[in-house]
Motif scaffolding. Structure first.
Motif, PDB file in Angstrom:
ATOM      1  N   LYS A  78       0.840  -1.189   0.000  1.00 53.96           N
ATOM      2  CA  LYS A  78       0.000   0.000   0.000  1.00 53.96           C
ATOM      3  C   LYS A  78       0.881   1.246   0.000  1.00 53.96           C
ATOM      4  CE  LYS A  78      -3.507   2.378   2.686  1.00 53.96           C
ATOM      5  NZ  LYS A  78      -4.216   2.424   3.960  1.00 53.96           N
TER       6      LYS A  78
ATOM      7  N   ASN B 138       1.471   5.099   0.929  1.00 55.13           N
ATOM      8  CA  ASN B 138       1.015   6.050   1.930  1.00 55.13           C
ATOM      9  C   ASN B 138       1.555   7.445   1.640  1.00 55.13           C
ATOM     10  OD1 ASN B 138      -0.331   4.137   3.722  1.00 55.13           O
ATOM     11  ND2 ASN B 138       1.726   3.331   4.071  1.00 55.13           N
TER      12      ASN B 138
ATOM     13  N   VAL C 242      -3.397  10.372  -1.167  1.00 48.49           N
ATOM     14  CA  VAL C 242      -3.928   9.108  -1.663  1.00 48.49           C
ATOM     15  C   VAL C 242      -5.451   9.248  -1.643  1.00 48.49           C
ATOM     16  CG1 VAL C 242      -4.096   6.620  -1.321  1.00 48.49           C
ATOM     17  CG2 VAL C 242      -1.965   7.814  -0.772  1.00 48.49           C
ATOM     18  N   ASP C 243      -6.052   9.296  -2.849  1.00 48.86           N
ATOM     19  CA  ASP C 243      -7.502   9.497  -2.946  1.00 48.86           C
ATOM     20  C   ASP C 243      -8.285   8.205  -2.766  1.00 48.86           C
ATOM     21  OD1 ASP C 243      -7.206  12.207  -3.387  1.00 48.86           O
ATOM     22  OD2 ASP C 243      -7.080  11.964  -5.547  1.00 48.86           O
ATOM     23  N   SER C 244      -7.778   7.122  -3.356  1.00 46.54           N
ATOM     24  CA  SER C 244      -8.493   5.859  -3.258  1.00 46.54           C
ATOM     25  C   SER C 244      -7.521   4.718  -3.496  1.00 46.54           C
ATOM     26  CB  SER C 244      -9.637   5.794  -4.272  1.00 46.54           C
ATOM     27  OG  SER C 244      -9.136   5.951  -5.581  1.00 46.54           O
ATOM     28  N   VAL C 245      -7.897   3.548  -3.039  1.00 44.05           N
ATOM     29  CA  VAL C 245      -7.097   2.352  -3.226  1.00 44.05           C
ATOM     30  C   VAL C 245      -7.971   1.332  -3.931  1.00 44.05           C
ATOM     31  CG1 VAL C 245      -5.818   0.511  -2.074  1.00 44.05           C
ATOM     32  CG2 VAL C 245      -5.779   2.834  -1.129  1.00 44.05           C
ATOM     33  N   TYR C 246      -7.443   0.743  -5.027  1.00 42.35           N
ATOM     34  CA  TYR C 246      -8.202  -0.234  -5.794  1.00 42.35           C
ATOM     35  C   TYR C 246      -7.879  -1.626  -5.354  1.00 42.35           C
ATOM     36  CZ  TYR C 246      -9.312   3.633  -8.837  1.00 42.35           C
ATOM     37  OH  TYR C 246      -9.756   4.814  -9.334  1.00 42.35           O
TER      38      TYR C 246
END
Length: 146
Positions: free
Chosen positions: A114, A116, A142-146
């Motif tokens: 991930k 950060n 970080v706007d979003s994590v897929y």
């Protein structure tokens, strides 16, 4: 396009002198260049990278518009003809092509780590061996994590 590529390569050449993680140095070997042709005349060129040991390469789809053939030039300067287009995505302007593979293809392995805020990321630019450079930058959001 070639002038922009040359400018970016020269601009980032100063950054290659600082210490980089070993994974970045190894990852640079997966960066390649694509040259497309139309009727034997060079049409376009741009960066790409190997994503598998079987010769799959990801690059910009725009490079292939109106082209009838293409080659991929790897980190060591080896020229490999594109044998087919595997996939194309018009939304993200990406194309996956395949070249004849041998056992020496270095490719990018997706990271499951991930990202950060504050992490340092590295972006290699295409260049044959000593001309290859790397730019580093810090993650600011970080706007979003897929």
């Amino acid at each position: 396009m070639r002038l922009l590529f040359l400018f970016l390569t020269l601009s980032f050449s100063l950054l290659a002198s600082y210490a980089q993680p070993k994974s970045v140095k190894n990852g640079m070997k997966s960066v390649a260049g694509v040259v497309t042709y139309s009727n034997g005349v060079m049409k376009a060129d741009g960066p790409a990278f190997f994503v598998s040991a079987n010769g799959d390469v990801i690059t910009s789809g725009r490079l292939f518009a109106g082209a009838d053939s293409a080659v991929v030039i790897d980190y060591n300067g080896k020229v490999r003809p594109v044998v087919n287009i595997v996939a194309k995505d018009d939304i993200f302007d990406c194309v996956k092509v395949r070249v004849a593979a041998d056992k020496k293809i270095k490719y990018l392995v997706p990271s499951e780590t991930k990202v950060n805020v504050g992490d340092e990321l590295f972006m290699p630019t295409y260049g044959v061996k000593k001309n290859a450079t790397v730019e580093s930058f810090k993650v600011v959001a970080v706007d979003s994590v897929y």
